[in-house]
Design an enzyme around this catalytic site. Structure first.
Site, PDB file in Angstrom:
ATOM      1  N   CYS A 116       0.506 -22.600 -16.608  1.00 22.94           N
ATOM      2  CA  CYS A 116       0.993 -21.404 -15.668  1.00 22.94           C
ATOM      3  C   CYS A 116      -0.060 -20.518 -15.403  1.00 22.94           C
ATOM      4  O   CYS A 116      -0.370 -19.603 -16.325  1.00 22.94           O
ATOM      5  CB  CYS A 116       2.355 -20.910 -16.201  1.00 22.94           C
ATOM      6  SG  CYS A 116       3.364 -22.130 -16.719  1.00 22.94           S
ATOM      7  N   CYS A 132      20.658 -15.575 -25.557  1.00 21.85           N
ATOM      8  CA  CYS A 132      19.988 -16.447 -24.674  1.00 21.85           C
ATOM      9  C   CYS A 132      18.668 -16.908 -25.346  1.00 21.85           C
ATOM     10  O   CYS A 132      18.297 -16.235 -26.119  1.00 21.85           O
ATOM     11  CB  CYS A 132      19.542 -15.517 -23.573  1.00 21.85           C
ATOM     12  SG  CYS A 132      18.752 -16.278 -22.215  1.00 21.85           S
ATOM     13  N   CYS A 159       0.667 -16.987 -16.982  1.00 16.45           N
ATOM     14  CA  CYS A 159       0.861 -16.537 -18.255  1.00 16.45           C
ATOM     15  C   CYS A 159      -0.280 -16.329 -19.249  1.00 16.45           C
ATOM     16  O   CYS A 159      -1.133 -16.941 -19.351  1.00 16.45           O
ATOM     17  CB  CYS A 159       1.762 -17.836 -18.817  1.00 16.45           C
ATOM     18  SG  CYS A 159       2.378 -17.525 -20.398  1.00 16.45           S
ATOM     19  N   CYS A 171      20.432 -19.268 -16.428  1.00 13.11           N
ATOM     20  CA  CYS A 171      19.604 -18.243 -16.016  1.00 13.11           C
ATOM     21  C   CYS A 171      18.461 -18.597 -15.376  1.00 13.11           C
ATOM     22  O   CYS A 171      17.720 -19.336 -16.060  1.00 13.11           O
ATOM     23  CB  CYS A 171      19.401 -17.165 -17.280  1.00 13.11           C
ATOM     24  SG  CYS A 171      18.119 -15.902 -16.802  1.00 13.11           S
ATOM     25  N   ARG A 179      18.748 -10.058 -11.824  1.00 14.51           N
ATOM     26  CA  ARG A 179      18.182  -9.184 -12.804  1.00 14.51           C
ATOM     27  C   ARG A 179      16.788  -8.461 -12.434  1.00 14.51           C
ATOM     28  O   ARG A 179      15.897  -9.137 -11.826  1.00 14.51           O
ATOM     29  CB  ARG A 179      17.984  -9.971 -14.186  1.00 14.51           C
ATOM     30  CG  ARG A 179      17.283  -9.125 -15.432  1.00 14.51           C
ATOM     31  CD  ARG A 179      17.184  -9.855 -16.593  1.00 14.51           C
ATOM     32  NE  ARG A 179      18.671  -9.891 -16.954  1.00 14.51           N
ATOM     33  CZ  ARG A 179      19.244 -11.205 -17.493  1.00 14.51           C
ATOM     34  NH1 ARG A 179      18.263 -12.494 -17.535  1.00 14.51           N
ATOM     35  NH2 ARG A 179      20.346 -11.618 -17.712  1.00 14.51           N
ATOM     36  N   CYS A 192       0.551 -22.021 -25.912  1.00 14.71           N
ATOM     37  CA  CYS A 192       1.220 -22.813 -25.144  1.00 14.71           C
ATOM     38  C   CYS A 192       0.234 -23.832 -24.468  1.00 14.71           C
ATOM     39  O   CYS A 192      -0.924 -23.188 -23.893  1.00 14.71           O
ATOM     40  CB  CYS A 192       2.349 -22.029 -24.308  1.00 14.71           C
ATOM     41  SG  CYS A 192       2.997 -23.202 -23.284  1.00 14.71           S
ATOM     42  N   CYS A 227      17.751 -12.287 -25.806  1.00 21.43           N
ATOM     43  CA  CYS A 227      16.961 -13.575 -25.339  1.00 21.43           C
ATOM     44  C   CYS A 227      15.831 -13.588 -26.200  1.00 21.43           C
ATOM     45  O   CYS A 227      14.944 -12.648 -26.583  1.00 21.43           O
ATOM     46  CB  CYS A 227      16.635 -13.489 -23.917  1.00 21.43           C
ATOM     47  SG  CYS A 227      15.908 -15.007 -23.386  1.00 21.43           S
TER      48      CYS A 227
END
Length: 334
Positions: free
Chosen positions: A56, A128, A59, A188, A260, A52, A96
């Protein structure tokens, strides 16, 4: 009554109550608005891992960090469908699919994901996706494929956001949520605690979520899982009292939302998780991994459910009886 006009002062007062009073209040709200004996069981699969371009700080899938995560291209459809079937057989009702993309691009990979959405939806699971930023047209295409929910977390407060991510803005995140909502897809969106933020940042994030034009249908509360090689590798573990404050405050602010208990559950005892359910959590991710980080497996969660007297929430419970879900030939009985 559901409110979207909470003031920051009100959220601050709720959050800073003595923790036992806060949990007691949240439990009362939970009992009034939710079925307290059921928990939504979700499974998250990384369908495209690593590489990616974002930065972040938490991550392990960011290409710029050396975390040992092996990048792979989009999984074959058959492998995804097999994972979805195994998740359903183990008791999950929402599946998901996550891809380590900055944003969706209108290309062959997106077309393949749309096909995956259709096929998983055909299994009777709520589908999802978390695929990064998207535009209105892409949200509409996902909706037409049968997507039930889209995850796009705010992560933290607007004020702290620039300390964690510089490759996209807070408004980018809010705009994606707006596109998802406009398409009629369930929203979400939650955040992560343990990123070096203050209580004020946590309060501000909850305030942002609770004052959106409509509450997210699902709010994941994640505790940072520090990963070697990321800038936040040395952050201390979030304790259960911090999780309880977040979950209980979210439950009070957003009574109709699924809250959640997400990342960080691997390090929590059954007793700590039970306190979170008492405080208003009514959804978990089950399965050995959350994208690339460890998570309790299905058998451990089934044992916990048996001990606590919990049962999995049925798929499509919020869909009106007799309604037809896009991508499925049969009608849904709630």
């Amino acid at each position: 009554m559901l409110r979207t006009n909470w003031t920051l002062a009100e959220v601050n007062a709720i959050y800073h109550q003595p923790v036992l009073e806060l949990v007691t209040q949240a439990a009362a709200v939970h009992q009034q608005h939710q079925a307290t004996g059921e928990v939504q069981v979700c499974t998250l699969l990384s369908v495209k891992t690593g590489g990616c371009p974002e930065d972040c700080s938490y991550c392990p899938q960011a290409a710029r960090y050396h975390t040992g995560v092996q990048a792979h291209k989009l999984l074959p459809d058959a492998e995804v469908l097999d994972s979805a079937r195994r998740a359903k057989d183990a008791g999950s009702t929402r599946f998901c699919m996550g891809a380590a993309w900055r944003e969706i691009r209108d290309n062959r990979d997106f077309d393949r994901v749309l096909g995956m959405v259709e096929q998983v939806n055909g299994l009777g699971l709520e589908v999802c996706c978390t695929l990064g930023m998207l535009n209105e047209y892409q949200a509409e295409r996902l909706k037409q494929a049968g997507l039930y929910a889209y995850n796009h977390n705010l992560d933290t407060s607007a004020a702290h956001y620039g300390e964690i991510i510089t490759t996209r803005t807070y408004d980018d995140r809010l705009n994606t949520l707006e596109h998802v909502r406009k398409a009629g897809i369930s929203v979400c969106s939650g955040g992560i605690i343990g990123l070096g933020e203050t209580d004020e940042d946590r309060i501000a994030m909850l305030h942002t979520l609770a004052t959106l034009p409509a509450h997210p249908e699902s709010v994941p509360v994640n505790a940072l899982v520090p990963v070697a090689g990321t800038p936040l590798a040395d952050q201390p573990r979030v304790n259960v009292w911090e999780m309880l404050r977040m979950i209980a405050t979210a439950r009070i602010l957003m009574p109709g939302t699924m809250v959640r208990l997400s990342a960080g559950r691997q390090e929590m005892s059954v007793t700590e998780q039970a306190l979170c359910f008492l405080a208003g959590a009514n959804s978990i991710f089950s399965g050995e991994k959350l994208l690339t980080t460890p998570n309790p497996d299905f058998a451990a969660d089934q044992d916990m459910f048996a001990l606590l007297g919990l049962k999995p929430r049925k798929s499509f419970k919020d869909v009106p009886q007799g309604a037809v879900v896009l991508g499925r030939s049969e009608t849904v009985v709630a």
